[in-house]
Scaffold this motif. Structure first.
Motif, PDB file in Angstrom:
ATOM      1  N   LYS A 121      -6.385  -5.480 -16.415  1.00  0.00           N
ATOM      2  CA  LYS A 121      -6.792  -6.437 -15.387  1.00  0.00           C
ATOM      3  C   LYS A 121      -6.265  -5.952 -14.045  1.00  0.00           C
ATOM      4  O   LYS A 121      -5.230  -5.289 -13.976  1.00  0.00           O
ATOM      5  N   LEU A 122      -6.992  -6.322 -13.012  1.00  0.00           N
ATOM      6  CA  LEU A 122      -6.570  -5.972 -11.655  1.00  0.00           C
ATOM      7  C   LEU A 122      -7.012  -7.090 -10.720  1.00  0.00           C
ATOM      8  O   LEU A 122      -8.150  -7.573 -10.812  1.00  0.00           O
ATOM      9  N   GLU A 123      -6.091  -7.522  -9.892  1.00  0.00           N
ATOM     10  CA  GLU A 123      -6.480  -8.455  -8.835  1.00  0.00           C
ATOM     11  C   GLU A 123      -5.773  -8.047  -7.553  1.00  0.00           C
ATOM     12  O   GLU A 123      -4.590  -7.712  -7.569  1.00  0.00           O
ATOM     13  N   ILE A 124      -6.510  -8.050  -6.464  1.00  0.00           N
ATOM     14  CA  ILE A 124      -5.898  -7.804  -5.157  1.00  0.00           C
ATOM     15  C   ILE A 124      -6.332  -8.934  -4.234  1.00  0.00           C
ATOM     16  O   ILE A 124      -7.527  -9.165  -4.049  1.00  0.00           O
ATOM     17  N   ALA A 125      -5.345  -9.671  -3.712  1.00  0.00           N
ATOM     18  CA  ALA A 125      -5.650 -10.749  -2.774  1.00  0.00           C
ATOM     19  C   ALA A 125      -5.275 -10.278  -1.382  1.00  0.00           C
ATOM     20  O   ALA A 125      -4.138  -9.864  -1.132  1.00  0.00           O
ATOM     21  N   GLY A 126      -6.260 -10.311  -0.499  1.00  0.00           N
ATOM     22  CA  GLY A 126      -6.020  -9.945   0.886  1.00  0.00           C
ATOM     23  C   GLY A 126      -6.156 -11.169   1.768  1.00  0.00           C
ATOM     24  O   GLY A 126      -6.443 -12.265   1.291  1.00  0.00           O
ATOM     25  N   LYS A 127      -5.956 -10.948   3.054  1.00  0.00           N
ATOM     26  CA  LYS A 127      -6.015 -12.062   3.993  1.00  0.00           C
ATOM     27  C   LYS A 127      -7.417 -12.665   4.045  1.00  0.00           C
ATOM     28  O   LYS A 127      -7.581 -13.865   4.285  1.00  0.00           O
ATOM     29  N   GLU A 128      -8.444 -11.845   3.793  1.00  0.00           N
ATOM     30  CA  GLU A 128      -9.824 -12.332   3.933  1.00  0.00           C
ATOM     31  C   GLU A 128     -10.589 -12.409   2.616  1.00  0.00           C
ATOM     32  O   GLU A 128     -11.758 -12.801   2.614  1.00  0.00           O
ATOM     33  N   GLY A 129      -9.977 -12.012   1.526  1.00  0.00           N
ATOM     34  CA  GLY A 129     -10.749 -12.035   0.286  1.00  0.00           C
ATOM     35  C   GLY A 129      -9.950 -11.573  -0.919  1.00  0.00           C
ATOM     36  O   GLY A 129      -8.782 -11.197  -0.803  1.00  0.00           O
ATOM     37  N   ILE A 130     -10.605 -11.635  -2.064  1.00  0.00           N
ATOM     38  CA  ILE A 130      -9.942 -11.338  -3.333  1.00  0.00           C
ATOM     39  C   ILE A 130     -10.868 -10.447  -4.156  1.00  0.00           C
ATOM     40  O   ILE A 130     -12.077 -10.680  -4.187  1.00  0.00           O
ATOM     41  N   GLY A 164      -9.752  -7.778   3.944  1.00  0.00           N
ATOM     42  CA  GLY A 164      -8.719  -7.833   4.982  1.00  0.00           C
ATOM     43  C   GLY A 164      -7.456  -7.116   4.534  1.00  0.00           C
ATOM     44  O   GLY A 164      -7.458  -6.325   3.590  1.00  0.00           O
ATOM     45  N   GLN A 165      -6.367  -7.406   5.216  1.00  0.00           N
ATOM     46  CA  GLN A 165      -5.079  -6.802   4.886  1.00  0.00           C
ATOM     47  C   GLN A 165      -4.672  -7.229   3.475  1.00  0.00           C
ATOM     48  O   GLN A 165      -4.524  -8.411   3.197  1.00  0.00           O
ATOM     49  N   PRO A 166      -4.513  -6.276   2.537  1.00  0.00           N
ATOM     50  CA  PRO A 166      -4.070  -6.660   1.191  1.00  0.00           C
ATOM     51  C   PRO A 166      -2.643  -7.207   1.233  1.00  0.00           C
ATOM     52  O   PRO A 166      -1.789  -6.685   1.956  1.00  0.00           O
ATOM     53  N   VAL A 167      -2.376  -8.270   0.467  1.00  0.00           N
ATOM     54  CA  VAL A 167      -1.061  -8.916   0.512  1.00  0.00           C
ATOM     55  C   VAL A 167      -0.380  -8.906  -0.855  1.00  0.00           C
ATOM     56  O   VAL A 167       0.779  -8.541  -0.973  1.00  0.00           O
ATOM     57  N   ILE A 168      -1.119  -9.321  -1.892  1.00  0.00           N
ATOM     58  CA  ILE A 168      -0.502  -9.368  -3.213  1.00  0.00           C
ATOM     59  C   ILE A 168      -1.477  -8.864  -4.272  1.00  0.00           C
ATOM     60  O   ILE A 168      -2.649  -9.237  -4.270  1.00  0.00           O
ATOM     61  N   TRP A 210      -0.089 -18.924  -2.390  1.00  0.00           N
ATOM     62  CA  TRP A 210      -1.295 -19.605  -1.930  1.00  0.00           C
ATOM     63  C   TRP A 210      -2.347 -18.518  -1.676  1.00  0.00           C
ATOM     64  O   TRP A 210      -2.801 -18.321  -0.553  1.00  0.00           O
ATOM     65  N   SER A 211      -2.719 -17.830  -2.744  1.00  0.00           N
ATOM     66  CA  SER A 211      -3.552 -16.634  -2.579  1.00  0.00           C
ATOM     67  C   SER A 211      -5.023 -16.873  -2.925  1.00  0.00           C
ATOM     68  O   SER A 211      -5.794 -15.931  -3.021  1.00  0.00           O
ATOM     69  N   ARG A 212      -5.424 -18.138  -3.156  1.00  0.00           N
ATOM     70  CA  ARG A 212      -6.850 -18.421  -3.369  1.00  0.00           C
ATOM     71  C   ARG A 212      -7.473 -18.730  -2.002  1.00  0.00           C
ATOM     72  O   ARG A 212      -7.029 -19.657  -1.319  1.00  0.00           O
ATOM     73  N   ASN A 213      -8.470 -17.945  -1.622  1.00  0.00           N
ATOM     74  CA  ASN A 213      -9.079 -18.160  -0.307  1.00  0.00           C
ATOM     75  C   ASN A 213     -10.140 -19.250  -0.370  1.00  0.00           C
ATOM     76  O   ASN A 213     -10.447 -19.771  -1.439  1.00  0.00           O
TER      77      ASN A 213
END
Lengths: 337, 325
Positions: A235-244, A141-145, B226-229
Motif C-alpha cells: 500500500k502507498l498513500e501520499i497526502a499533500g497540501k492539495e491532494g492525496i 501540492g507539497q507532500p506532507v505525510i 488532518w490529512s483528508r482534503n
C-alpha cells in the motif's frame, strides 16, 4: 550479452524469467548449490545448470553479466569475485548486511571497471513510478505525510536463512528497504528515523515493524513492514497540501480466480493477479542491461542502494536505542567503524 | 430523566441531542450556549428551551448534562455541573491540559457524580466486534497495533490553540489510544512523535505520527493527521490493524459505506449503526443505575496524557516517558 544467474530461489526465478523473455540477451546458465533446483529452473528456461560458480565459469566461454540472487550474507564475496572476473553485476537487495561491506563492493566494482546494479525493483513497479510522477507534477501540492505497507507471510527460503537475524537483518533489511528506497527517491534524504519491531518481543516465525521517517524536506513517512500476515500486499498513500494519492494492491486485482472446492480441498482459495505485459523485474533488468550497453546511469544506482541500506541499519539502531537516529550522525559513526 | 447540553461549539452536540430525543423517557430539558444564535437555533431544532447562561440550566431540575464546549472550557463547565450535583458526559479530549483533567476527575468524585468521557467509537459495531474477537484469544498475544484516525481540518476554534489546547494531535490521538487501551488492557508507557503544521495554512499542528510503547511489551503507531482534503470522499477514518502471535485483525470503523458518484464527485455515505446513540444510551443507563460509567474520566485522562507526551516528544525530539508528565 551472456548472463549467468546465481541462485535458483524466488529471485533467481524472477531474473531467469526476465532474461528468457529478453531479446539480445542469452541466459547461459543457472547456478545453485542445490543442483536439482538449478536443473529445474534451467530446464524451464532452456539453459544449463551448474552446482557452482567456478564450474559454470569453466564451462561457459563468454559471460558478461552475473545476476546475484543469493542470500544476503553471500552477496559480498560473490560480488567481489564477479568483479575480480570482470563481469558486470546485478545484485539483489539488500546490497549487503553491513555498510562497510556495501562500500567495499561498490568501490571494488568501480576499481575493476564493472557496473554494479542493485535490484530495488519498486522503482520499476508502474504504480510506484506513476505515484512519483504525480508527486513531481505538483498535482497534490507539497507532500506532507506518506504511508507505505509491504509484506505478507514470513518468507520461506533455503536453510531458513531469513530467520537468522544476524545473517539477514530480518524484515527491515529485506523487505522494508524497498519502501525506504522508494520514499527517498520521491522525497530526498532522510534526516532521522525512529523504529519498532516485534523481534525479541514474541516467539515464533513472524516479524512486524513500524518505522517513522522524517525527511530533510520535512515530509513525515510511516512505513509498515510485515511478515505477520498471510498474503503479500503493498500500500502507498501520499497526502499533500492539495491532494492525496493512494495505491492498495489488494484492490488492484483485475483478475481473480476462485476455484470450487474439490474433493480433497476444504475450500477454494482466491488467487488474485494483476497482469502486465512485462513484469517489474523484466523492466528493471532490461533497464540495467541497456545501462551497460549504452554506458548510462541507472534509475537506481549502487549509491542509492547504499543509502537505502543506511536507512535500514539506522532503523535497526533506533530499535536498539529506543531513540530517533539521525542519518548524518549514523553515517559518520559507521564511517569510523 | 432530564438532561441538558452545555454548548454546541462541538459539532457532536447535534448528534447527541438527536440521540437524546430518540430515547424513550428522556427529556432534553434545555440547551445552554453563550453563542445566542447557535444556541437558539439548536433549541428550536431539538424542540427544547434555550439558556444564555449555563448556570441557569444547571439550577434547573436536570439529572445530567452533556458538555460539548471548546476543550479549554470543559474544566469550567464540568466543575460547575459537579457543583450542582449533575452527572456529566464530557466531549473528548477531556480537557486542553492534564492538570484541569485531573481536577475535573477529583471534583466529580468528591461530589459523587458520574464523569464519563465521550469516546463514541467504543460503540461502533465493527470496533465492538473486533474487541470480542481479541477477547476470545484467537489472535494470541497482541504484539503490535497500527492505528489511524485521520480527518479533515475542522477549522474554527479547533485551530485556535487557546481554545483547543492543540490541533490534530490532541483532537485525534485520544480516540484510538482509548480503543487500544480498551482492546488490550495495557497502558502507554512511552511516546515518540513527529508533528508538523504544513497541511493547512494555519500555525497549529495538523500532521501527527505517534509511536507508543505499552506496559505489556506491545508497541503501536497512530496517524492522527488532518490529512483528508476537501475532495476526499469522506471526513476521515478510524482504523486499527492488530498483530497477534496467532493472527491479525484489521478493523475499519467506517467501511460500511455506499459509494455515491455525482456532480459533487465521489462521496462515501456511511450506512452502519450510529455509534453516538450507543454512547448516549450507555451514559443514560449509568446515570439511571448510578454506577461507574463504562468509559471513565480516568480513561479520558490517560488518552489525553498520550497526546501531551506526543507534543513534548516532538518539541524535544526524543521519546518521552509518560511518568515524566
Amino acid at each position: 550479452m551472456n548472463i549467468l544467474v546465481l541462485g535458483a530461489g524466488t529471485m533467481g526465478n524472477a531474473h531467469a524469467a526476465a532474461y528468457t523473455e529478453m531479446k539480445d540477451v542469452t541466459l547461459c546458465g543457472i547456478v545453485d548449490v542445490n543442483f536439482e533446483k538449478a536443473a529445474q529452473l534451467a530446464d524451464k528456461c532452456g539453459t544449463k545448470a551448474f552446482s557452482s560458480y567456478e564450474e559454470a565459469k569453466q564451462q561457459i566461454v563468454d559471460i558478461d553479466v552475473i545476476s546475484v540472487c543469493l542470500p544476503t550474507p553471500l552477496h559480498k564475496e560473490t560480488v567481489l569475485q564477479a568483479a575480480r572476473d570482470k563481469f558486470h553485476v546485478i545484485c539483489e537487495k539488500p546490497l549487503a548486511r553491513h555498510l562497510a561491506d556495501a562500500r567495499e563492493m561498490i568501490d571494488f566494482c568501480e576499481q575493476q571497471g564493472v557496473r554494479l546494479f542493485v535490484g530495488h525493483v519498486v522503482r520499476f513497479f508502474p504504480e510506484y513510478v506513476q505515484a512519483k510522477e504525480v508527486v513531481d507534477s505538483q498535482k497534490i501540492g507539497q507532500p506532507v505525510i506518506a504511508r507505505t505497507t509491504r509484506g505478507g507471510a514470513f518468507p520461506n527460503a533455503s536453510n531458513d536463512w531469513y530467520a537468522n537475524f544476524i545473517k539477514s537483518g530480518g524484515l527491515i533489511l529485506d523487505t522494508v528497504i524497498h519502501d525506504f528506497d522508494f520514499l527517498r527517491w520521491c522525497f530526498g534524504e532522510v534526516e532521522r528515523v525512529y523504529a519498532k519491531t516485534s523481534r525479541g518481543r514474541a516467539a515464533g516465525k513472524l516479524e512486524y515493524s513500524l518505522i517513522t521517517l522524517r525527511f530533510e524536506n520535512g515530509v513525515i513517512a510511516h512505513v509498515e513492514g510485515t511478515w505477520a500476515h498471510q498474503n503479500f500486499h503493498t500500500k502507498l498513500e501520499i497526502a499533500g497540501k492539495e491532494g492525496i494519492i493512494q495505491h492498495d494492491s489488494t484492490s488492484a486485482s483485475p483478475v481473480v480466480v476462485e476455484k470450487s472446492a474439490s474433493v480433497d480441498e476444504v475450500v477454494g482459495v482466491a488467487v488474485p493477479s494483476s497482469p502486465t505485459q512485462h513484469s517489474p523485474y523484466y523492466l528493471e533488468i532490461e533497464h540495467f542491461i541497456s545501462c551497460i550497453k549504452e554506458g548510462k546511469e541507472a534509475r537506481v544506482t549502487a549509491e542509492d542502494a547504499y543509502k537505502a541500506l543506511e536507512i535500514s541499519l539506522a532503523a535497526l539502531q533506533s530499535i536498539e536505542s529506543g531513540e530517533p537516529v539521525y542519518l548524518k550522525q549514523y553515517s559518520s559513526l559507521e564511517g569510523v567503524k | 430523566m432530564k438532561v441538558g447540553i452545555i454548548s454546541f461549539a462541538h459539532g457532536h452536540a447535534y448528534s447527541y441531542a438527536n440521540a437524546l430525543n430518540n430515547l424513550p423517557e428522556i427529556e432534553l430539558y434545555g440547551i445552554a450556549d453563550e453563542e445566542e444564535v447557535r444556541g437558539k437555533d439548536a433549541a428550536e431544532q431539538f424542540n427544547t428551551k434555550y439558556f444564555s447562561d449555563y448556570h441557569d440550566l444547571l439550577k434547573e431540575p436536570i439529572d445530567a448534562v452533556i458538555i460539548t464546549s471548546e476543550n479549554q472550557k470543559h474544566f469550567e463547565h464540568v466543575k460547575a455541573a459537579a457543583n450542582h450535583n449533575k452527572h456529566v458526559l464530557c466531549e473528548k479530549p477531556l480537557s486542553s491540559n492534564v492538570k484541569d483533567a485531573e481536577e475535573m476527575i477529583k471534583i466529580c468524585r468528591e461530589k459523587g457524580v458520574i464523569l464519563q468521557t465521550a469516546f463514541p467509537v467504543r460503540f461502533n459495531k465493527p470496533v465492538q466486534n473486533a474487541k470480542q474477537t481479541i477477547d476470545t484469544g484467537d489472535l494470541g498475544n497482541i504484539i503490535a497495533v497500527k492505528g489511524t484516525n485521520r480527518g479533515t481540518n475542522p477549522g474554527g476554534w479547533f485551530v485556535q490553540k487557546e481554545k483547543s489546547g492543540g490541533g490534530a494531535v490532541i483532537d485525534h490521538t485520544v480516540h484510538v489510544v482509548d480503543l487500544i487501551r480498551w482492546f488490550t488492557n495495557a497502558e502507554v508507557t512511552e511516546v515518540y512523535a513527529e508533528i508538523d503544521d504544513k497541511l493547512s495554512d494555519g500555525e497549529i499542528d495538523d500532521t501527527g505520527l505517534l509511536t507508543m510503547e505499552f506496559d505489556n511489551g506491545m508497541f503501536a503507531t497512530l496517524d492522527c493527521s488532518w490529512s483528508r482534503n476537501k475532495d476526499y470522499p469522506t471526513w476521515g477514518d478510524v482504523t486499527l490493524e492488530i498483530i497477534g502471535t496467532k493472527g491479525t485483525l484489521s478493523v475499519d470503523a467506517f467501511a460500511q459505506k455506499l459509494d455515491v458518484y455525482s456532480s459533487e464527485g465521489v462521496k462515501w455515505n456511511f450506512w452502519g449503526d450510529d455509534m453516538d446513540e450507543g454512547l448516549i444510551e450507555n451514559f443514560i443507563q449509568a446515570v439511571k443505575e448510578n454506577k461507574d460509567p463504562f468509559i471513565t474520566g480516568e480513561d479520558g485522562l490517560r488518552a489525553l496524557e498520550v497526546a501531551m507526551a506526543a507534543y513534548r516528544s516532538s518539541a524535544r525530539k526524543t521519546a518521552v516517558m509518560l511518568s515524566e508528565l
